[in-house]
Write a protein that holds these residues in place. Structure first.
Motif, PDB file in Angstrom:
ATOM      1  N   LYS C  95      55.123  17.280  45.024  1.00  0.00           N
ATOM      2  CA  LYS C  95      54.979  18.436  45.649  1.00  0.00           C
ATOM      3  C   LYS C  95      54.272  19.502  44.590  1.00  0.00           C
ATOM      4  O   LYS C  95      53.479  20.299  45.106  1.00  0.00           O
ATOM      5  CB  LYS C  95      56.424  19.161  46.343  1.00  0.00           C
ATOM      6  N   GLU C  98      50.793  18.696  44.246  1.00  0.00           N
ATOM      7  CA  GLU C  98      49.948  19.334  45.424  1.00  0.00           C
ATOM      8  C   GLU C  98      49.797  20.798  45.244  1.00  0.00           C
ATOM      9  O   GLU C  98      48.727  21.464  45.450  1.00  0.00           O
ATOM     10  CB  GLU C  98      50.724  18.907  46.606  1.00  0.00           C
ATOM     11  N   ASN C  99      50.989  21.450  44.778  1.00  0.00           N
ATOM     12  CA  ASN C  99      50.875  23.052  44.947  1.00  0.00           C
ATOM     13  C   ASN C  99      49.975  23.566  43.439  1.00  0.00           C
ATOM     14  O   ASN C  99      49.519  24.508  43.551  1.00  0.00           O
ATOM     15  CB  ASN C  99      52.173  23.591  44.678  1.00  0.00           C
TER      16      ASN C  99
ATOM     17  N   GLU D  39      63.009  26.214  53.197  1.00  0.00           N
ATOM     18  CA  GLU D  39      62.613  25.000  53.326  1.00  0.00           C
ATOM     19  C   GLU D  39      63.681  24.235  53.660  1.00  0.00           C
ATOM     20  O   GLU D  39      63.455  22.893  54.498  1.00  0.00           O
ATOM     21  CB  GLU D  39      62.647  24.753  51.826  1.00  0.00           C
ATOM     22  N   ALA D  68      58.256  15.136  51.643  1.00  0.00           N
ATOM     23  CA  ALA D  68      58.099  16.422  50.908  1.00  0.00           C
ATOM     24  C   ALA D  68      58.888  17.561  51.079  1.00  0.00           C
ATOM     25  O   ALA D  68      59.020  18.313  50.241  1.00  0.00           O
ATOM     26  CB  ALA D  68      56.606  16.584  51.812  1.00  0.00           C
ATOM     27  N   GLU D  69      59.551  17.502  52.231  1.00  0.00           N
ATOM     28  CA  GLU D  69      60.570  18.751  52.230  1.00  0.00           C
ATOM     29  C   GLU D  69      61.571  18.769  51.073  1.00  0.00           C
ATOM     30  O   GLU D  69      62.004  19.721  50.731  1.00  0.00           O
ATOM     31  CB  GLU D  69      61.212  18.736  53.748  1.00  0.00           C
ATOM     32  N   GLY D  71      61.255  17.475  48.448  1.00  0.00           N
ATOM     33  CA  GLY D  71      60.536  17.871  47.215  1.00  0.00           C
ATOM     34  C   GLY D  71      60.734  19.366  47.096  1.00  0.00           C
ATOM     35  O   GLY D  71      61.001  19.889  46.162  1.00  0.00           O
ATOM     36  N   ASP D  72      60.351  19.993  48.150  1.00  0.00           N
ATOM     37  CA  ASP D  72      60.232  21.600  48.172  1.00  0.00           C
ATOM     38  C   ASP D  72      61.673  22.161  47.792  1.00  0.00           C
ATOM     39  O   ASP D  72      61.646  23.061  47.102  1.00  0.00           O
ATOM     40  CB  ASP D  72      59.899  21.839  49.637  1.00  0.00           C
ATOM     41  N   ASN D  75      62.631  21.450  44.242  1.00  0.00           N
ATOM     42  CA  ASN D  75      61.979  22.637  43.241  1.00  0.00           C
ATOM     43  C   ASN D  75      62.468  23.974  43.599  1.00  0.00           C
ATOM     44  O   ASN D  75      62.806  24.686  42.262  1.00  0.00           O
ATOM     45  CB  ASN D  75      60.463  22.651  43.758  1.00  0.00           C
TER      46      ASN D  75
END
Lengths: 120, 120, 120, 120
Positions: C95, C98-99, D39, D68-69, D71-72, D75
Motif C-alpha cells: 500500500k 502505491e501511495n 479504514e 489492500a484494506e 495494509g491500510d 499502516n
C-alpha cells in the motif's frame, strides 16, 4: 419505530426497498450493524484531517459528501432498529434520562471528564 | 432537522443537555463523529460472536444492551446533524432516491453484488 | 505472516489461545473484522474529547488505556490476517508503494487534500 | 516499536513518507485514530454481506481488496503507535497475558460468553 412519525415512514420505505430486491435475507441485524459501521467509517473519514474548528464549517463539496454519508448512516440505523423492533426515539430519550441523572451539571460543568471531581 | 418532528424535539433536548453542562465547546462535528464511531463500535461488539440468525433474536439481556447502544448512536447522530444543519430525514430519503435508481430491481434481485451482471 | 518475525510469533500465540478455549468456530474473518471494529471504536473514544494537541501527550492513565486498546486492536488484526493468509507487513508495504506513486511530494506537500492542484 | 523488527522498519518508512510530504502536522494521534477507524470501516464493509463461512474463503477479487484494506489498517495503526511511543507487539502480548488469566480454558471452553458459568 414510533407509530406515525417521520422515522416510521422512512422505515416503511426501507422495507419496500429491500423487498423489491429480495434483499431481506442479507438484512440480518448482524449484517446491518456491519453496514452501519462501514458508513460511519466513511463519515469519520470526511473529518479526519480537519481541525475541530474547520469541521464546524466544511466547504460546500465536503458538506455535500457529509450530508450523503449522514443519509446512509440514518438509513442503516433505521433499518437495523426496525428489524429489532426498537423505537429509536424512545431509546434515545431513555439514554438521555439516564445521562441527565448521571452527569449532574453542578459537577460536570465545562468538563468532559467522566469521573466527578473529588471535591466538587 | 425537520421543523416540528420527533427528531427536531430530540435535537432540542440535546441542545439543552449540552448547554446545561457547558459542553458545547466539546461538541464540534469532528468530535461528535468520533463519539458516534465509538458508540457504533459498542453496538457492533454486541453482534460479533452471534450468528446472523442469532442476531435476529437476541436474548433479553443482550436486547436491552443493544437498545441502549441504539439510543446512544441516535443521540450522537442527531446532535452531529443538528450542528451541521443537516435534516437527517431529507438526507436519508435523498440517498434512497439515488439507490432506487442505482439498484434496478430487475438486475439486483436476490443479489448483494454491487456491479450489475454483464448479461442481465 | 512473515515467516519468522515478531508478528508470526504473535499469530502463533493467538492460535494456541483460541485452540485452548475451542474458540476457532467463533473466529471467522467476518466475526474478527467486527471485533476489530469494536476495539477501534474503544480506541477512538479515548481521543474523542481531546484536542489534536492534547492527543499527542495524553495523561498517564489515558496513555495506559490507549496502550491496552492498541494491544487489543493488534491482536484482532493479526488473528484476522492469519486466518486469511495475509502477510500484514507485505500488505502494508504494498500500500505504501502505491501511495508513494499516487501522492507525488511535489504536488501534495503540506496539503491533506486528495485531488492534486489543477496548476501544480 | 520494537528496536529492530519488521514493525520498526515499517514505522521508519512511514516517518519518511510523512516527512517528504510535510504531513506531520496532520498526523496527530487524534487524526490518525480517525483514519484508522475509517479504514477499518472499509475492511468491515468487505465482509458485511458475506456469511461467516463465505468470509473464510473470499473470491480472488474480494481477497485482493481485503489485503489492500489490511495494509491500510496496518499502516495507520503502526503510525499511530509510533507517534505515541507504544510498542504494538509488547502491548499485544500484555493484553494476551491478561486474557489468558481472565478466560480460564476450563470455564470458557467453546463459549463466547463473557461471564463464567455459575456452575462450571
Amino acid at each position: 419505530m414510533a407509530s406515525d412519525g417521520e422515522l416510521e415512514r422512512l422505515a416503511e420505505r426501507l422495507r419496500r426497498f429491500a423487498a423489491a430486491r429480495e434483499w431481506e435475507r442479507f438484512h440480518t441485524p448482524k449484517n446491518l450493524a456491519m453496514a452501519l459501521s462501514g458508513e460511519v467509517g466513511e463519515l469519520v473519514a470526511e473529518f479526519q484531517w480537519l481541525t475541530p474548528a474547520e469541521s464546524a464549517d466544511p466547504d460546500p463539496e465536503t458538506r455535500r459528501r457529509i450530508r450523503a454519508e449522514l443519509g446512509d448512516v440514518t438509513n442503516y440505523l433505521v433499518r437495523l432498529a426496525d428489524l429489532l423492533g426498537v423505537d429509536l426515539i424512545e431509546a434515545a430519550h431513555a439514554k438521555l434520562d439516564e445521562n441527565e441523572r448521571r452527569y449532574d451539571p453542578a459537577l460536570y460543568r465545562g468538563s468532559a471528564r467522566k469521573a466527578p471531581p473529588i471535591t466538587p
